[in-house]
Design a protein around this motif. Structure first.
Motif, mmCIF file in Angstrom:
data_model
loop_
_atom_site.group_PDB
_atom_site.id
_atom_site.type_symbol
_atom_site.label_atom_id
_atom_site.label_comp_id
_atom_site.label_asym_id
_atom_site.label_seq_id
_atom_site.Cartn_x
_atom_site.Cartn_y
_atom_site.Cartn_z
ATOM 1 N N GLY A 183 57.521 7.995 34.355
ATOM 2 C CA GLY A 183 58.212 8.889 35.635
ATOM 3 C C GLY A 183 57.149 9.441 36.519
ATOM 4 N N ASN A 184 56.351 9.044 36.732
ATOM 5 C CA ASN A 184 55.537 8.874 37.352
ATOM 6 C C ASN A 184 55.436 7.836 39.223
ATOM 7 N N LEU A 185 55.729 8.341 40.712
ATOM 8 C CA LEU A 185 56.319 7.510 41.173
ATOM 9 C C LEU A 185 54.229 6.108 41.621
ATOM 10 N N VAL A 186 53.551 6.613 41.147
ATOM 11 C CA VAL A 186 52.375 6.053 41.358
ATOM 12 C C VAL A 186 53.192 4.201 40.140
ATOM 13 N N ASN A 198 43.761 12.695 42.069
ATOM 14 C CA ASN A 198 43.114 14.050 42.472
ATOM 15 C C ASN A 198 44.554 15.049 43.634
ATOM 16 N N LYS A 199 45.034 15.552 42.367
ATOM 17 C CA LYS A 199 46.222 16.033 43.059
ATOM 18 C C LYS A 199 45.789 17.074 44.082
ATOM 19 N N ARG A 200 46.191 17.253 45.364
ATOM 20 C CA ARG A 200 45.899 18.612 46.276
ATOM 21 C C ARG A 200 46.902 18.608 46.744
ATOM 22 N N VAL A 210 53.147 19.896 45.202
ATOM 23 C CA VAL A 210 53.841 19.469 44.192
ATOM 24 C C VAL A 210 55.305 19.950 44.492
ATOM 25 N N GLY A 211 56.569 18.850 44.498
ATOM 26 C CA GLY A 211 57.563 19.078 45.016
ATOM 27 C C GLY A 211 58.003 20.530 45.553
ATOM 28 N N ALA A 212 57.426 19.868 46.708
ATOM 29 C CA ALA A 212 57.188 21.581 48.068
ATOM 30 C C ALA A 212 58.131 20.799 49.109
ATOM 31 N N GLY A 213 58.089 19.510 49.461
ATOM 32 C CA GLY A 213 58.382 18.850 50.306
ATOM 33 C C GLY A 213 58.021 18.478 51.341
ATOM 34 N N LEU A 214 56.692 17.854 50.984
ATOM 35 C CA LEU A 214 55.340 17.505 51.076
ATOM 36 C C LEU A 214 55.594 15.982 50.903
ATOM 37 N N ALA A 215 55.786 15.237 50.426
ATOM 38 C CA ALA A 215 56.033 14.358 50.251
ATOM 39 C C ALA A 215 54.810 13.284 49.101
ATOM 40 N N GLY A 216 54.371 14.760 48.842
ATOM 41 C CA GLY A 216 53.063 14.348 47.792
ATOM 42 C C GLY A 216 53.530 13.190 46.370
ATOM 43 N N GLY A 217 54.716 12.811 46.173
ATOM 44 C CA GLY A 217 54.520 11.926 45.358
ATOM 45 C C GLY A 217 54.808 10.201 46.183
ATOM 46 N N SER A 218 55.903 10.270 47.450
ATOM 47 C CA SER A 218 55.686 8.860 47.892
ATOM 48 C C SER A 218 54.191 8.760 48.530
ATOM 49 N N ALA A 219 53.873 9.458 48.942
ATOM 50 C CA ALA A 219 51.942 9.795 49.154
ATOM 51 C C ALA A 219 51.419 8.967 48.525
ATOM 52 N N ASP A 220 51.332 8.953 46.851
ATOM 53 C CA ASP A 220 50.902 8.873 46.131
ATOM 54 C C ASP A 220 51.184 6.965 46.042
ATOM 55 N N ALA A 221 52.300 7.218 45.900
ATOM 56 C CA ALA A 221 53.026 5.401 45.450
ATOM 57 C C ALA A 221 52.682 4.864 46.678
ATOM 58 N N SER A 270 62.367 6.759 49.290
ATOM 59 C CA SER A 270 63.258 6.789 50.339
ATOM 60 C C SER A 270 61.699 7.205 51.291
ATOM 61 N N ASP A 271 61.155 7.862 50.819
ATOM 62 C CA ASP A 271 59.745 8.077 51.888
ATOM 63 C C ASP A 271 58.381 7.639 52.040
ATOM 64 N N VAL A 272 58.311 6.590 50.587
ATOM 65 C CA VAL A 272 57.609 6.161 50.681
ATOM 66 C C VAL A 272 56.333 5.063 52.223
ATOM 67 N N GLU A 320 56.244 27.326 43.212
ATOM 68 C CA GLU A 320 57.141 26.653 42.293
ATOM 69 C C GLU A 320 58.014 25.024 43.524
ATOM 70 N N GLN A 321 58.654 24.133 42.029
ATOM 71 C CA GLN A 321 58.728 23.004 42.499
ATOM 72 C C GLN A 321 60.100 23.375 42.846
ATOM 73 N N VAL A 322 61.083 22.365 44.088
ATOM 74 C CA VAL A 322 62.440 22.234 44.116
ATOM 75 C C VAL A 322 62.331 21.163 43.684
ATOM 76 N N SER A 323 63.996 20.364 42.944
ATOM 77 C CA SER A 323 64.187 19.400 43.031
ATOM 78 C C SER A 323 65.035 18.715 44.393
ATOM 79 N N THR A 324 64.401 17.804 44.965
ATOM 80 C CA THR A 324 65.143 17.435 46.416
ATOM 81 C C THR A 324 66.889 16.892 46.396
ATOM 82 N N ALA A 325 67.316 16.256 45.054
ATOM 83 C CA ALA A 325 68.014 16.427 45.028
ATOM 84 C C ALA A 325 69.415 17.504 44.847
HETATM 85 P P1 ATP Z 1 60.015 15.318 49.383
HETATM 86 O O1 ATP Z 1 60.131 15.587 50.265
HETATM 87 O O2 ATP Z 1 59.851 13.616 49.187
HETATM 88 O O3 ATP Z 1 61.349 15.293 48.420
HETATM 89 P P2 ATP Z 1 58.158 16.362 47.627
HETATM 90 O O4 ATP Z 1 57.020 16.862 48.320
HETATM 91 O O5 ATP Z 1 59.666 17.795 47.347
HETATM 92 O O6 ATP Z 1 59.311 15.860 47.839
HETATM 93 P P3 ATP Z 1 56.972 15.827 45.280
HETATM 94 O O7 ATP Z 1 55.856 16.833 45.444
HETATM 95 O O8 ATP Z 1 57.315 14.129 46.237
HETATM 96 O O9 ATP Z 1 58.247 16.293 45.747
HETATM 97 O O10 ATP Z 1 57.281 15.381 43.882
HETATM 98 C C1 ATP Z 1 58.622 15.255 43.043
HETATM 99 C C2 ATP Z 1 58.715 15.394 42.120
HETATM 100 O O11 ATP Z 1 58.809 13.828 41.313
HETATM 101 C C3 ATP Z 1 58.178 16.248 40.578
HETATM 102 O O12 ATP Z 1 59.050 16.968 39.605
HETATM 103 C C4 ATP Z 1 57.679 15.560 40.200
HETATM 104 O O13 ATP Z 1 57.709 16.026 38.489
HETATM 105 C C5 ATP Z 1 58.034 13.891 40.209
HETATM 106 N N1 ATP Z 1 56.359 13.299 40.502
HETATM 107 C C6 ATP Z 1 56.279 11.567 40.593
HETATM 108 N N2 ATP Z 1 55.827 12.021 40.308
HETATM 109 C C7 ATP Z 1 55.109 11.936 41.002
HETATM 110 C C8 ATP Z 1 52.999 12.145 42.342
HETATM 111 N N3 ATP Z 1 52.106 11.486 42.287
HETATM 112 N N4 ATP Z 1 53.222 13.309 42.653
HETATM 113 C C9 ATP Z 1 54.314 14.687 42.542
HETATM 114 N N5 ATP Z 1 54.738 14.274 41.583
HETATM 115 C C10 ATP Z 1 55.483 13.156 41.423
#
Ligand code: ATP
Length: 303
Positions: A68-71, A95-97, A100-111, A140-142, A178-183
């Motif tokens: 489930g992790n993009l990495v 090291n997560k700074r 998460v799930g905030a619209g900052l593309a943290g998961g894509s950045a990690d990937a 998409s954001d990678v 709080e996390q928001v689902s992009t979908a």
């Molecule tokens: P985007 O703007 O690209 O939609 P986002 O900032 O809204 O991204 P992310 O922080 O990238 O969202 O995380 C979205 C979801 O992806 C989270 O629910 C999280 O569980 C999952 N996820 C998988 N891998 C990671 C990762 N390495 N870091 C953060 N979230 C991750």
């Protein structure tokens, strides 16, 4: 190479307009993305594979540690494509700074950072184009997170056209934590919000060309005057979004906007002093408040 450390930079959307849903379920977007200094750090170590092929640990225990992790997905995509890791494995500590799930593309950045690290560790010297095509398959954001800086992003987010990098303006990021689902946000955009009641087509075009002009000459005022995010109309917590923006503007920010699918908001200032003043006020209402700056690059192997 036995290991590597990489930096994974967050992004904000200075402009985001969303077209109708395509047949493949994605939306056609037009976005001006900006990389931030705010970044995760990823530590990679080659192993003999006896504890598994890809093993992940994260400073934020709530994040998925498996597929489930993009990495994880980035590493498996890289390994599948190149044949590395047929024997042995890799361990990653994140090291997560980036919130998460905030619209900052943290998961894509990690990937994006993981693709760079794999290339570095196995000394493959793949071309940027080869890495970029893998990036687009991971998410998409990678591709943007690989490039960083300032860029025009189109398609479903995978087409990146670099622009003149903006000077290091200051950004204060405020997130409710709080996390928001992009979908979900895109689904809401399709059903209830759309562009209705928001900026008309002509106004959108004017904002985009004003912004691109501002980017070209690095003009802070022109950038601030032409920010736009179509997904603001689809956010559920509208009152909170407006509160964050109002607080930032009253505290001296030149502009404030939701980033991506939210819920985080960013406020722009020219100077560090102004950023500190804005953060001071935002912190009273936003559980996560971070001062950061624009970055002229993306994911990077750290020295
Ligand atoms: P985007 O703007 O690209 O939609 P986002 O900032 O809204 O991204 P992310 O922080 O990238 O969202 O995380 C979205 C979801 O992806 C989270 O629910 C999280 O569980 C999952 N996820 C998988 N891998 C990671 C990762 N390495 N870091 C953060 N979230 C991750």
């Amino acid at each position: 190479m036995l290991g590597a450390k990489t930096l994974a930079r967050a992004k904000i959307n200075l402009f985001l307009s969303v077209g109708p849903r395509r047949e493949d379920g994605y939306h056609e977007i037009r976005s001006v993305m900006q990389a931030l200094e705010l970044s995760d750090e990823l530590y990679f170590r080659r192993t003999d594979g006896s504890r598994g092929r890809v093993t992940l640990r994260c400073s934020d225990g709530d994040l998925p540690a498996g597929e489930g992790n993009l990495v994880w997905r980035a590493i498996e995509t890289f390994a599948g494509e190149t044949g590395v890791m047929d024997e042995g494995g890799i361990e990653v500590f994140i090291n997560k700074r980036i919130p998460v799930g905030a619209g900052l593309a943290g998961g894509s950045a990690d990937a994006a950072a993981a693709l760079l690290a794999m290339n570095h560790i196995w000394e493959l010297e793949m071309s940027p184009a080869e890495i970029e095509s893998m990036a687009a398959r991971v998410g998409s954001d990678v591709p943007f997170c690989l490039h960083g800086g300032t860029a025009m992003v189109t398609g479903r987010g995978e087409k990146v056209q670099p622009l003149e990098p903006l000077p290091s303006f200051q950004a204060v990021v405020a997130s409710p934590g709080e996390q928001v689902s992009t979908a979900d946000v895109y689904r809401r955009f399709d059903t209830v919000a759309g562009e209705s009641g928001l900026t008309g087509k002509e106004e959108l075009e004017r904002a985009l060309s004003g912004l691109l002009e501002g980017v070209k000459i690095g003009d802070f005022e022109a950038v601030c005057a032409n920010l736009h995010n179509s997904l603001e109309s689809a956010t559920i917590a509208r009152d909170r979004l407006e509160l964050y923006k109002k607080t930032a503007l009253e505290a001296g920010a030149a502009a404030a906007l939701m980033t991506g699918s939210g819920p985080a908001v960013f406020a722009l200032t020219r100077t560090l002093e102004d950023a500190a003043g804005v953060a001071w006020e935002l912190e009273k209402t936003a559980p996560i408040t971070i001062i950061t700056g624009f970055a002229d690059r993306g994911a990077q192997i750290a020295d």
